[in-house]
Design an enzyme around this catalytic site. Structure first.
Site, short mmCIF file in Angstrom:
data_model
loop_
_atom_site.label_atom_id
_atom_site.label_comp_id
_atom_site.label_asym_id
_atom_site.label_seq_id
_atom_site.Cartn_x
_atom_site.Cartn_y
_atom_site.Cartn_z
N LYS A 75 45.41 156.35 90.60
CA LYS A 75 44.52 156.51 91.76
C LYS A 75 43.75 157.84 91.67
CE LYS A 75 47.83 156.41 94.86
NZ LYS A 75 49.02 156.39 93.97
N ARG A 119 50.34 156.26 103.76
CA ARG A 119 51.51 155.81 102.99
C ARG A 119 52.51 155.08 103.88
NH1 ARG A 119 50.95 160.00 98.62
NH2 ARG A 119 52.64 159.78 97.14
N ARG A 152 52.72 163.14 82.09
CA ARG A 152 51.61 163.86 82.72
C ARG A 152 51.85 165.37 82.67
NH1 ARG A 152 49.52 162.30 88.63
NH2 ARG A 152 51.59 162.92 89.35
N ARG A 177 54.97 168.56 86.58
CA ARG A 177 55.32 168.61 88.00
C ARG A 177 56.80 168.30 88.21
NH1 ARG A 177 50.95 165.04 91.26
NH2 ARG A 177 52.84 164.51 92.40
N ARG A 213 60.55 158.18 93.90
CA ARG A 213 59.22 158.01 94.51
C ARG A 213 58.80 156.54 94.49
NH1 ARG A 213 55.87 161.95 91.04
NH2 ARG A 213 54.07 161.41 92.30
P1 AMP Z 1 51.18 162.50 95.40
O1 AMP Z 1 50.51 163.60 94.64
O2 AMP Z 1 50.21 161.61 96.13
O3 AMP Z 1 52.16 161.73 94.57
O4 AMP Z 1 52.04 163.21 96.56
C1 AMP Z 1 53.03 164.15 96.24
C2 AMP Z 1 53.97 164.31 97.41
O5 AMP Z 1 53.26 164.79 98.57
C3 AMP Z 1 54.64 163.04 97.88
O6 AMP Z 1 55.80 162.71 97.11
C4 AMP Z 1 55.02 163.43 99.32
O7 AMP Z 1 56.09 164.34 99.35
C5 AMP Z 1 53.77 164.21 99.75
N1 AMP Z 1 52.75 163.30 100.32
C6 AMP Z 1 51.49 163.09 99.84
N2 AMP Z 1 50.82 162.23 100.61
C7 AMP Z 1 51.65 161.88 101.60
C8 AMP Z 1 51.56 160.98 102.71
N3 AMP Z 1 50.44 160.27 102.96
N4 AMP Z 1 52.65 160.86 103.53
C9 AMP Z 1 53.76 161.57 103.32
N5 AMP Z 1 53.93 162.40 102.29
C10 AMP Z 1 52.89 162.56 101.42
#
Ligand code: AMP
Length: 223
Positions: A13, A88, A127, A160, A171
């Protein structure tokens, strides 16, 4: 154009959002990126969310929705936006709907990146991210010219914490439990389009451009 990109972690994404943001001059709003910056800055918000972000748990809805609502009010989001990683949960989707209704700017399309778990795991475990400019690379699919060094700003790359295999699995579970219900939610709303997140980035980008043309979001000459 107002888009939501939906799909599991590692679906590509972020990569597609960056390409589309550049093509259409739209802000790429990644809640993950925003939260990681706050964690790095050790801001009040960063301190509140650090534990969730590091462990791969979802940040509470009211915190993340407030962040998005504030971001959507910025001048650059008036002409459209690409939401990546938000919503989410159903609660977040409903809160987003309410906020956008008030602004009279509904979502045009939700693109669901259907992706096999083993593809997500491979992408995330390989990554590497630049410490300085945040550019993403991959040990196999998109290696840097010099190992461990960013091609763009020559800073060091890192893996990361939440991209370590165990956290990735968690996740993915959280995605299945809390996020995948949005597929039905947006299907019922008549907004959902499915694409394959397993595809390589360039191929998927072309599919998205074709989809926007078919959906009359852009004309075929990309005006
Ligand atoms: P991502 O980079 O989108 O994988 O997000 C990394 C982390 O940020 C996730 O594992 C959550 O801890 C937090 N996070 C990002 N977006 C959201 C969301 N919409 N709702 C809740 N937590 C989020």
């Amino acid at each position: 154009m107002r888009l939501v990109l939906l799909g599991p972690p590692g679906a590509g994404k972020g990569t597609q959002a960056k390409l589309l943001a550049e093509d259409f001059k739209l802000p790429h709003i990644s809640t993950g990126d925003i939260l990681r910056v706050e964690v790095g800055l050790k801001s009040e918000l960063g301190k509140k969310v650090a534990g969730f972000v590091r462990s791969g748990e979802l940040v509470p809805d009211e915190i993340v929705t407030a962040v998005v609502k504030k971001r959507l009010l910025k001048e650059d989001a008036k002409g459209g936006f690409i939401l990546d990683g938000f919503p989410r949960t159903i609660t977040q989707a409903e809160q987003l709907n309410t906020a956008l209704k008030k602004l009279n700017t509904p979502i045009d399309l939700v693109i669901y990146f259907q992706t096999q778990p083993q593809v997500s795991i491979k992408r995330l475990s390989g990554r590497r991210v630049c410490k300085k400019c945040g550019a993403n690379f991959h040990l196999v699919n998109m290696p840097t010219k010099v190992f461990g060094i960013c091609d763009f700003c020559q800073a060091e790359l890192f893996h990361r914490e939440d991209d370590q295999e165990n956290t990735v699995k968690k996740r993915l579970e959280i995605y299945n439990q809390q996020t995948s219900s949005l597929i039905d939610y947006y299907t019922r709303a008549g907004k959902l389009e499915k694409v394959s997140g397993d595809l390589e980035a360039k191929q998927l980008n072309q599919i998205l451009l074709d989809l926007f043309t078919q959906s009359n979001l852009i004309t075929s000459d990309n005006d």
